[in-house]
Design an enzyme around this catalytic site. Sequence first.
Site, mmCIF file in Angstrom:
data_model
loop_
_atom_site.group_PDB
_atom_site.id
_atom_site.type_symbol
_atom_site.label_atom_id
_atom_site.label_comp_id
_atom_site.label_asym_id
_atom_site.label_seq_id
_atom_site.Cartn_x
_atom_site.Cartn_y
_atom_site.Cartn_z
ATOM 1 N N GLY A 26 -2.986 14.522 20.321
ATOM 2 C CA GLY A 26 -3.332 14.650 21.741
ATOM 3 C C GLY A 26 -3.890 15.994 22.176
ATOM 4 O O GLY A 26 -4.676 16.059 23.124
ATOM 5 N N ASP A 46 6.669 15.614 27.921
ATOM 6 C CA ASP A 46 7.130 14.378 28.553
ATOM 7 C C ASP A 46 8.667 14.367 28.516
ATOM 8 O O ASP A 46 9.306 15.081 29.287
ATOM 9 C CB ASP A 46 6.503 13.233 27.742
ATOM 10 C CG ASP A 46 6.575 11.887 28.415
ATOM 11 O OD1 ASP A 46 7.203 11.785 29.468
ATOM 12 O OD2 ASP A 46 6.008 10.922 27.876
HETATM 13 C C1 PRP Z 1 2.691 13.114 22.787
HETATM 14 C C2 PRP Z 1 2.367 14.575 23.082
HETATM 15 C C3 PRP Z 1 3.534 15.302 22.513
HETATM 16 C C4 PRP Z 1 4.662 14.344 22.712
HETATM 17 C C5 PRP Z 1 5.421 14.752 23.899
HETATM 18 O O1 PRP Z 1 2.249 12.801 21.511
HETATM 19 O O2 PRP Z 1 1.163 14.985 22.474
HETATM 20 O O3 PRP Z 1 3.368 15.590 21.153
HETATM 21 O O4 PRP Z 1 4.099 13.046 22.903
HETATM 22 O O5 PRP Z 1 6.395 13.818 24.156
HETATM 23 P P1 PRP Z 1 7.891 14.203 24.457
HETATM 24 O O6 PRP Z 1 7.901 15.344 25.451
HETATM 25 O O7 PRP Z 1 8.415 12.930 25.058
HETATM 26 O O8 PRP Z 1 8.549 14.563 23.177
HETATM 27 P P2 PRP Z 1 2.197 11.314 20.937
HETATM 28 O O9 PRP Z 1 3.472 11.014 20.236
HETATM 29 O O10 PRP Z 1 1.767 10.375 22.022
HETATM 30 O O11 PRP Z 1 1.069 11.429 19.812
HETATM 31 P P3 PRP Z 1 -0.475 11.870 19.947
HETATM 32 O O12 PRP Z 1 -0.475 13.339 20.306
HETATM 33 O O13 PRP Z 1 -1.045 11.609 18.579
HETATM 34 O O14 PRP Z 1 -1.106 11.023 21.020
#
Ligand code: PRP
Length: 183
Positions: free
Chosen positions: A47, A106
């Site tokens: 991301g 998040d």
């Molecule tokens: C998202 C974002 C963070 C994580 C945050 O990645 O990039 O790494 O979630 O979430 P949290 O605060 O609930 O731990 P995702 O797992 O969607 O993967 P991506 O970056 O490949 O889209």
Amino acid sequence: MHQNMMEDIDHILLSKEELQAKVAEIGAQISKDYQGKNLLLLSVLRGSFIFMADLARAITVPLSVDFMSASSYGSSTKTSGAVKITKDIDIDIEGKDVIVVEDILDSGLTLSFLMGLLKAKKPASLHLCALLDKPERRKAEVNLTYKGFTVPDEFVVGYGLDYDEKYRNLPFIGVLKPEVYSK
Ligand code: PRP
């Protein structure tokens, strides 16, 4: 999903211009704070790739970059915070001034785990920079030093953020129409 991705977007939350201005602001702040330091920007894939690329170019002090990738062990463990490192860092961060670059903070479960893991590698300093912060969803406390925007608990995509691996290439951050993900 429509061939014109715009048709899947309910509304634009943060425009290209707003994002650009915020990235410039964070870049200037980091440039000021890391004068004479040994800065390493560490991007957590996937991301953060677009934010990382723009942020690196908004920073005027010398820096190195590295990338890592992590995934939670399925949906049930998203709540336990168990995280699998799918791509580890290549650079030795001992003695480096590390800023972890994320697209969104998040629940905080992934990040609190990762920050703990990185801290054990003895960097000179360790801070977190996240473009978006969704505080309503927080389950684990994480210190966020550089924050772009606080966003509501809506399904946001674009500027690196995906739904089902798509929409990352939208140049703005938008809210997805519910019909797209409720199918
Ligand atoms: C998202 C974002 C963070 C994580 C945050 O990645 O990039 O790494 O979630 O979430 P949290 O605060 O609930 O731990 P995702 O797992 O969607 O993967 P991506 O970056 O490949 O889209």
